[in-house]
Scaffold this motif. Structure first.
Motif, PDB file in Angstrom:
ATOM      1  N   GLY A 275      35.638 -17.357   5.393  1.00  0.00           N
ATOM      2  CA  GLY A 275      35.278 -16.890   6.732  1.00  0.00           C
ATOM      3  C   GLY A 275      35.058 -18.000   7.736  1.00  0.00           C
ATOM      4  O   GLY A 275      34.675 -17.749   8.872  1.00  0.00           O
ATOM      5  N   ARG A 276      35.348 -19.243   7.325  1.00  0.00           N
ATOM      6  CA  ARG A 276      35.072 -20.353   8.236  1.00  0.00           C
ATOM      7  C   ARG A 276      36.155 -20.491   9.301  1.00  0.00           C
ATOM      8  O   ARG A 276      37.302 -20.097   9.114  1.00  0.00           O
ATOM      9  N   ARG A 277      35.706 -21.037  10.404  1.00  0.00           N
ATOM     10  CA  ARG A 277      36.617 -21.373  11.507  1.00  0.00           C
ATOM     11  C   ARG A 277      36.695 -22.884  11.581  1.00  0.00           C
ATOM     12  O   ARG A 277      35.826 -23.596  11.107  1.00  0.00           O
ATOM     13  N   GLY A 278      37.713 -23.342  12.272  1.00  0.00           N
ATOM     14  CA  GLY A 278      37.891 -24.787  12.383  1.00  0.00           C
ATOM     15  C   GLY A 278      38.820 -25.250  11.279  1.00  0.00           C
ATOM     16  O   GLY A 278      38.966 -24.602  10.251  1.00  0.00           O
ATOM     17  N   GLY A 279      39.465 -26.339  11.518  1.00  0.00           N
ATOM     18  CA  GLY A 279      40.434 -26.825  10.549  1.00  0.00           C
ATOM     19  C   GLY A 279      41.731 -26.051  10.705  1.00  0.00           C
ATOM     20  O   GLY A 279      41.965 -25.363  11.685  1.00  0.00           O
ATOM     21  N   SER A 280      42.553 -26.183   9.684  1.00  0.00           N
ATOM     22  CA  SER A 280      43.840 -25.486   9.739  1.00  0.00           C
ATOM     23  C   SER A 280      44.323 -25.185   8.337  1.00  0.00           C
ATOM     24  O   SER A 280      43.818 -25.709   7.361  1.00  0.00           O
ATOM     25  N   THR A 281      45.328 -24.327   8.289  1.00  0.00           N
ATOM     26  CA  THR A 281      45.911 -23.961   7.002  1.00  0.00           C
ATOM     27  C   THR A 281      46.897 -25.039   6.586  1.00  0.00           C
ATOM     28  O   THR A 281      47.220 -25.941   7.359  1.00  0.00           O
ATOM     29  N   ARG A 282      47.424 -24.914   5.374  1.00  0.00           N
ATOM     30  CA  ARG A 282      48.439 -25.877   4.916  1.00  0.00           C
ATOM     31  C   ARG A 282      49.688 -25.815   5.771  1.00  0.00           C
ATOM     32  O   ARG A 282      50.408 -26.799   5.904  1.00  0.00           O
ATOM     33  N   ALA A 283      49.914 -24.628   6.362  1.00  0.00           N
ATOM     34  CA  ALA A 283      51.099 -24.467   7.214  1.00  0.00           C
ATOM     35  C   ALA A 283      50.863 -25.022   8.617  1.00  0.00           C
ATOM     36  O   ALA A 283      51.747 -24.988   9.461  1.00  0.00           O
ATOM     37  N   GLY A 284      49.638 -25.527   8.876  1.00  0.00           N
ATOM     38  CA  GLY A 284      49.359 -26.113  10.187  1.00  0.00           C
ATOM     39  C   GLY A 284      48.780 -25.132  11.202  1.00  0.00           C
ATOM     40  O   GLY A 284      48.582 -25.488  12.356  1.00  0.00           O
ATOM     41  N   GLU A 285      48.523 -23.910  10.778  1.00  0.00           N
ATOM     42  CA  GLU A 285      47.962 -22.909  11.690  1.00  0.00           C
ATOM     43  C   GLU A 285      46.458 -23.155  11.812  1.00  0.00           C
ATOM     44  O   GLU A 285      45.760 -23.258  10.804  1.00  0.00           O
ATOM     45  N   ARG A 286      45.974 -23.259  13.065  1.00  0.00           N
ATOM     46  CA  ARG A 286      44.560 -23.531  13.276  1.00  0.00           C
ATOM     47  C   ARG A 286      43.731 -22.282  13.012  1.00  0.00           C
ATOM     48  O   ARG A 286      44.113 -21.171  13.364  1.00  0.00           O
ATOM     49  N   LEU A 287      42.572 -22.481  12.384  1.00  0.00           N
ATOM     50  CA  LEU A 287      41.676 -21.373  12.059  1.00  0.00           C
ATOM     51  C   LEU A 287      40.672 -21.162  13.189  1.00  0.00           C
ATOM     52  O   LEU A 287      40.137 -22.118  13.730  1.00  0.00           O
ATOM     53  N   GLY A 288      40.459 -19.902  13.523  1.00  0.00           N
ATOM     54  CA  GLY A 288      39.538 -19.545  14.603  1.00  0.00           C
ATOM     55  C   GLY A 288      40.034 -18.277  15.285  1.00  0.00           C
ATOM     56  O   GLY A 288      40.756 -17.468  14.693  1.00  0.00           O
ATOM     57  N   ILE A 289      39.682 -18.118  16.527  1.00  0.00           N
ATOM     58  CA  ILE A 289      40.133 -16.948  17.287  1.00  0.00           C
ATOM     59  C   ILE A 289      41.269 -17.382  18.190  1.00  0.00           C
ATOM     60  O   ILE A 289      41.095 -18.227  19.077  1.00  0.00           O
ATOM     61  N   SER A 290      42.437 -16.790  17.974  1.00  0.00           N
ATOM     62  CA  SER A 290      43.608 -17.100  18.781  1.00  0.00           C
ATOM     63  C   SER A 290      43.659 -16.146  19.981  1.00  0.00           C
ATOM     64  O   SER A 290      43.530 -14.932  19.838  1.00  0.00           O
ATOM     65  N   PHE A 291      43.837 -16.731  21.149  1.00  0.00           N
ATOM     66  CA  PHE A 291      43.958 -15.944  22.384  1.00  0.00           C
ATOM     67  C   PHE A 291      45.414 -15.738  22.800  1.00  0.00           C
ATOM     68  O   PHE A 291      45.684 -15.235  23.886  1.00  0.00           O
ATOM     69  N   ARG A 292      46.341 -16.104  21.930  1.00  0.00           N
ATOM     70  CA  ARG A 292      47.766 -15.915  22.219  1.00  0.00           C
ATOM     71  C   ARG A 292      48.075 -14.443  22.546  1.00  0.00           C
ATOM     72  O   ARG A 292      48.778 -14.165  23.508  1.00  0.00           O
ATOM     73  N   PRO A 293      47.544 -13.455  21.792  1.00  0.00           N
ATOM     74  CA  PRO A 293      47.822 -12.055  22.146  1.00  0.00           C
ATOM     75  C   PRO A 293      47.344 -11.690  23.548  1.00  0.00           C
ATOM     76  O   PRO A 293      47.997 -10.910  24.253  1.00  0.00           O
ATOM     77  N   LEU A 294      46.217 -12.271  23.963  1.00  0.00           N
ATOM     78  CA  LEU A 294      45.714 -12.010  25.311  1.00  0.00           C
ATOM     79  C   LEU A 294      46.689 -12.542  26.359  1.00  0.00           C
ATOM     80  O   LEU A 294      47.005 -11.852  27.331  1.00  0.00           O
ATOM     81  N   ILE A 295      47.167 -13.755  26.139  1.00  0.00           N
ATOM     82  CA  ILE A 295      48.122 -14.354  27.077  1.00  0.00           C
ATOM     83  C   ILE A 295      49.383 -13.501  27.160  1.00  0.00           C
ATOM     84  O   ILE A 295      49.904 -13.244  28.246  1.00  0.00           O
TER      85      ILE A 295
END
Length: 186
Positions: free
Chosen positions: A56-76
């Motif tokens: 459940g942690r935020r921060g950092g990224s996955t092995r694929a390079g995806e950043r962990l947290g809340i993405s606002f891309r859908p809002l944009i």
């Protein structure tokens, strides 16, 4: 800042907030449960995407390079639709305000007809039903939740008003005894 400015302006950017829920809650003067509820609501509306690690942690990224947290891309991506909704809401409000003014005017015309009929024929049988109709109408327009409901009310008021004016026109002119002390009109 919770996200990088460049992520918002770069078409390929992905603004991700990596701040912990507890920190957001503290900054906003809310509890974590409230913030989680808001996040779930935004996620259900598909305005954010929550990406967290297995714990459940935020921060950092996955092995694929995806950043962990809340993405606002859908809002944009939703901004054009949200702007269209805002414009439609603005237009509906303008129509609603105009209809409220029309209803107020129609009610005044009805009241004038009612008062005129009372003066011409105080015992007319239509007076009671006309007054009952007037008394049944809500005093505030807030009870009408949509433009359609307000249009229906306007139609109802206009029908009653037209009927009442027809009755008034059939009652003829008000006659009165001449005032003997009034000076003649020259």
């Amino acid at each position: 800042s919770a996200t990088d400015y460049d992520d918002w302006s770069d078409p390929d950017g992905d603004p991700v907030c990596m701040i912990h829920q507890q920190d957001v809650a503290h900054d906003r003067g809310r509890d974590s449960r409230t913030i989680r509820g808001h996040e779930r609501a935004l996620e259900r509306l598909r305005l954010i995407e929550r990406r967290t690690g297995n714990d459940g942690r935020r921060g950092g990224s996955t092995r694929a390079g995806e950043r962990l947290g809340i993405s606002f891309r859908p809002l944009i991506e939703a901004l054009p639709q949200l702007d269209a909704l805002r414009q439609a809401h603005k237009q509906a409000n303008a129509v609603y305000r105009a209809l409220r003014l029309e209803c107020s005017c129609a009610r005044r015309r009805f009241r004038l007809a009612l008062d005129d009929l009372r003066a011409r024929a105080p015992q007319h049988p239509a007076l009671q039903s006309a007054q009952a109709a007037y008394d049944a109408w809500p005093r505030r327009y807030a009870v009408f939740r949509s433009v359609e409901e307000l249009k229906d009310h306007l139609d109802e008021v206009e029908v009653h008003t037209n009927e009442l004016w027809k009755i008034v026109s059939l009652c003829g002119k008000i006659s009165a005894a001449p005032d003997v002390e009034a000076p003649p009109i020259l």
